[in-house]
Design an enzyme around this catalytic site. Structure first.
Site, PDB file in Angstrom:
ATOM      1  N   LYS A 230      43.894  27.035  44.215  1.00  0.00           N
ATOM      2  CA  LYS A 230      44.132  27.991  42.857  1.00  0.00           C
ATOM      3  C   LYS A 230      43.483  27.689  41.778  1.00  0.00           C
ATOM      4  CE  LYS A 230      46.623  30.380  40.431  1.00  0.00           C
ATOM      5  NZ  LYS A 230      47.250  31.402  40.435  1.00  0.00           N
TER       6      LYS A 230
ATOM      7  N   CYS B 261      45.563  33.978  33.606  1.00  0.00           N
ATOM      8  CA  CYS B 261      45.199  33.210  34.574  1.00  0.00           C
ATOM      9  C   CYS B 261      43.810  33.380  34.536  1.00  0.00           C
ATOM     10  CB  CYS B 261      45.633  33.811  35.779  1.00  0.00           C
ATOM     11  SG  CYS B 261      47.594  34.141  35.567  1.00  0.00           S
TER      12      CYS B 261
HETATM   13  N1  SAJ Z   1      40.078  42.658  35.705  1.00  0.00           N
HETATM   14  C1  SAJ Z   1      38.728  43.815  35.951  1.00  0.00           C
HETATM   15  N2  SAJ Z   1      38.219  44.013  36.776  1.00  0.00           N
HETATM   16  C2  SAJ Z   1      39.007  44.229  37.616  1.00  0.00           C
HETATM   17  C3  SAJ Z   1      39.919  43.198  38.118  1.00  0.00           C
HETATM   18  C4  SAJ Z   1      40.768  42.501  37.184  1.00  0.00           C
HETATM   19  O1  SAJ Z   1      38.536  43.477  34.120  1.00  0.00           O
HETATM   20  O2  SAJ Z   1      38.079  43.965  39.034  1.00  0.00           O
HETATM   21  C5  SAJ Z   1      40.677  42.405  34.455  1.00  0.00           C
HETATM   22  C6  SAJ Z   1      42.640  43.221  34.426  1.00  0.00           C
HETATM   23  O3  SAJ Z   1      42.120  43.599  33.761  1.00  0.00           O
HETATM   24  C7  SAJ Z   1      42.305  41.988  33.723  1.00  0.00           C
HETATM   25  C8  SAJ Z   1      42.395  40.708  34.407  1.00  0.00           C
HETATM   26  O4  SAJ Z   1      41.350  41.137  34.982  1.00  0.00           O
HETATM   27  O5  SAJ Z   1      42.836  41.971  32.080  1.00  0.00           O
HETATM   28  C9  SAJ Z   1      43.047  39.602  34.958  1.00  0.00           C
HETATM   29  O6  SAJ Z   1      43.917  40.860  35.465  1.00  0.00           O
HETATM   30  P1  SAJ Z   1      44.168  40.458  37.344  1.00  0.00           P
HETATM   31  O7  SAJ Z   1      44.847  41.699  37.949  1.00  0.00           O
HETATM   32  O8  SAJ Z   1      42.093  40.687  38.447  1.00  0.00           O
HETATM   33  O9  SAJ Z   1      44.995  39.757  37.701  1.00  0.00           O
HETATM   34  P2  SAJ Z   1      45.782  38.397  37.231  1.00  0.00           P
HETATM   35  O10 SAJ Z   1      45.928  37.776  35.851  1.00  0.00           O
HETATM   36  O11 SAJ Z   1      47.069  39.564  36.828  1.00  0.00           O
HETATM   37  O12 SAJ Z   1      46.468  37.497  38.302  1.00  0.00           O
HETATM   38  C10 SAJ Z   1      45.951  37.133  39.248  1.00  0.00           C
HETATM   39  C11 SAJ Z   1      45.556  36.936  40.752  1.00  0.00           C
HETATM   40  N3  SAJ Z   1      44.668  36.225  40.927  1.00  0.00           N
HETATM   41  C12 SAJ Z   1      43.926  36.899  41.605  1.00  0.00           C
HETATM   42  O13 SAJ Z   1      43.777  38.159  42.347  1.00  0.00           O
HETATM   43  C13 SAJ Z   1      42.926  35.572  42.282  1.00  0.00           C
HETATM   44  C14 SAJ Z   1      46.894  36.729  40.742  1.00  0.00           C
HETATM   45  O14 SAJ Z   1      46.901  36.720  42.113  1.00  0.00           O
HETATM   46  C15 SAJ Z   1      47.474  34.654  41.170  1.00  0.00           C
HETATM   47  O15 SAJ Z   1      48.967  34.743  40.297  1.00  0.00           O
HETATM   48  C16 SAJ Z   1      47.237  34.940  39.047  1.00  0.00           C
HETATM   49  O16 SAJ Z   1      45.816  35.454  38.677  1.00  0.00           O
HETATM   50  C17 SAJ Z   1      48.066  33.302  38.083  1.00  0.00           C
HETATM   51  O17 SAJ Z   1      48.661  33.211  37.855  1.00  0.00           O
HETATM   52  O18 SAJ Z   1      47.251  32.414  38.566  1.00  0.00           O
END
Ligand code: SAJ
Length: 420
Positions: A203, A257
């Site tokens: 995880k 996360c």
């Molecule tokens: N972000 C970027 N660039 C990207 C992708 C995201 O800057 O290419 C930023 C987003 O804007 C945001 C942050 O990263 O600020 C995180 O967003 P996210 O959509 O990547 O993730 P979370 O936090 O909403 O959800 C993540 C997910 N993990 C993965 O994709 C590996 C989700 O599946 C998990 O369940 C969740 O964390 C968790 O609860 O751990």
């Protein structure tokens, strides 16, 4: 196993509790907040998540779900409470410890305890097992303990809860198998069994992988700015290679996360988790890069005003935890820049949120911080009408820039250098 007690009714606990309730279990959801308990018992929700209201209302209506402040005797206990970071970047396990201690008096032979909260590797074995054994029952022979980390993406929780593959790690193989019996009632993806510490590590490294990849994207974006080329174009073309998948650059990484979990490894392995630590620092420094760019754009303007679009940590959600927007606003406030912020989703924030009209009125620069789809439909001509100057800084390479340029805006995009 018919009765399930879900500890924590947040983004993970509430959807899980209601999905279990609609799959034949008798579910008690437990939360420390009386407001949350009352809201859920009335068939309502306290968080924004597509489809959740309907599932919760149905579960409450059917009598299969109810909420309370305290746990009760149950066959299965699922712990889905937060594991935030302390100020000095350590895992705050106090909610997990509290929830585990609360269920100890209600344990009896045959009970299954499942930890869903993202936790540092070793948590089930070294932290939870000793607490649970205060009941006098032996973990692995009398009662069962497994880690089944949540993997759902906010905004798509209900779909992903059912469709995603799951990893379940048991303290003993029998614990993993018993937990699988519960999840198999609603999970359509594959369920993989392993040991508890492996599941915990899986995880954390899923989110760490994403954090490091985003840090790489952000670093490349900074290099592209210096080269006078556009990161979005570079990444788009590089990603046409079959084994390359560079993530998007942006104003920083928020949420509870991805910006949190990698620290669990840095805390545990300060000498070895070097790349992981650097990636965190790179992503945490992005709000500063945004305010630096803004200072550049606002140079020479008396008493400048900035219009911030979006304070949620990512598009189309109402969650502001660790949002880079908050840090950007904080830094601008410190510099004495006037800031007006808007967000179509966020209801409660530590800063004042205003209407779009109030946000743009008299502003010198619009800054797109969160990629909410609503902002794609803004009419730049109309936006510019009440602004003092027509500047746009798009920190996510998100908006239709040609439309904004045609409306007379000077457009800067994070990751895109001024052409030489
Ligand atoms: N972000 C970027 N660039 C990207 C992708 C995201 O800057 O290419 C930023 C987003 O804007 C945001 C942050 O990263 O600020 C995180 O967003 P996210 O959509 O990547 O993730 P979370 O936090 O909403 O959800 C993540 C997910 N993990 C993965 O994709 C590996 C989700 O599946 C998990 O369940 C969740 O964390 C968790 O609860 O751990």
């Amino acid at each position: 196993m018919k009765n399930v007690c879900v500890m924590g009714l947040g983004y993970i606990g509430l959807p899980t509790a209601s999905v279990l309730a609609s799959n034949g279990f008798q579910v008690l959801g437990v939360d420390v907040s009386p407001r949350v308990v009352d809201t859920v018992n009335s068939g309502n929700i306290h968080i924004e998540e597509p489809g959740l209201r309907t599932v919760v209302a149905a579960a409450i209506g059917s009598g299969h779900l109810r909420a309370a402040l305290k746990p009760e005797k149950s066959d299965v206990f699922i712990i889905a409470v937060p594991t935030p970071l302390t100020k000095d970047k350590r895992a705050d396990m106090s909610y997990v410890v509290q929830a585990t201690e609360q269920i100890v008096p209600f344990l009896s032979p045959g009970c299954l305890v499942i930890l869903e909260s993202t936790s540092p590797p070793g948590t089930c074995r070294d932290l939870l097992k000793p607490i649970l054994e205060k009941s006098g029952l032996n973990v692995g022979s009398d009662i069962y303990l497994a880690h089944c980390p949540e993997r759902v993406l906010p905004g798509r929780i209900l779909t992903e809860l059912i469709q995603n593959d799951r990893v379940i790690g048991g303290i003993e193989p029998i614990s993993a198998q018993r937990a699988k019996d519960v999840y198999a009632t609603f999970v359509e993806g594959e369920i993989f069994l392993t040991d508890a510490t492996t599941a915990e590590m899986v995880k954390i490294i899923e989110n760490t992988f994403r954090d490091v990849n985003i840090a790489f994207a952000n670093e490349t974006a900074l290099l592209c700015e210096k080269l006078g080329i556009n990161f979005a174009e570079v990444a788009r073309l590089a990603n046409r290679h079959p084994r390359v998948n560079i993530h998007r650059a942006g104003p920083g990484v928020g949420g509870h996360c991805i910006s949190v979990d990698p620290w669990f490894l840095v805390e545990k392995f300060p000498d070895d988790a070097k790349i992981i630590h650097l990636a965190r620092q790179r992503n945490d420094a992005m709000p500063h890069h945004v305010t630096n760019t803004l200072n550049d754009m606002l140079e020479g303007i008396q008493d400048p005003k900035v219009a911030i679009l979006g304070v949620a940590f990512k598009g189309n959600v109402d969650d502001i935890r660790e949002s880079p927007a908050l840090e950007i606003i904080h830094q601008l406030n410190q510099q004495g820049v006037r800031v007006a912020a808007h967000d179509p989703y966020v209801k409660h924030a530590p800063i004042e949120l205003v209407t779009l009209d109030a946000c743009f009125a008299d502003a010198d620069c619009v800054v797109l911080v969160t990629d909410h789809s609503d902002y794609l439909y803004l009419n730049p001509q109309q936006v510019g009408r009440t602004m003092r100057r027509r500047n746009l800084f798009d920190t996510r390479a998100f908006l239709p820039h040609d439309q904004w340029r045609n409306a007379g805006f000077r457009v800067r995009v994070l990751g895109a250098g001024e052409p030489r």
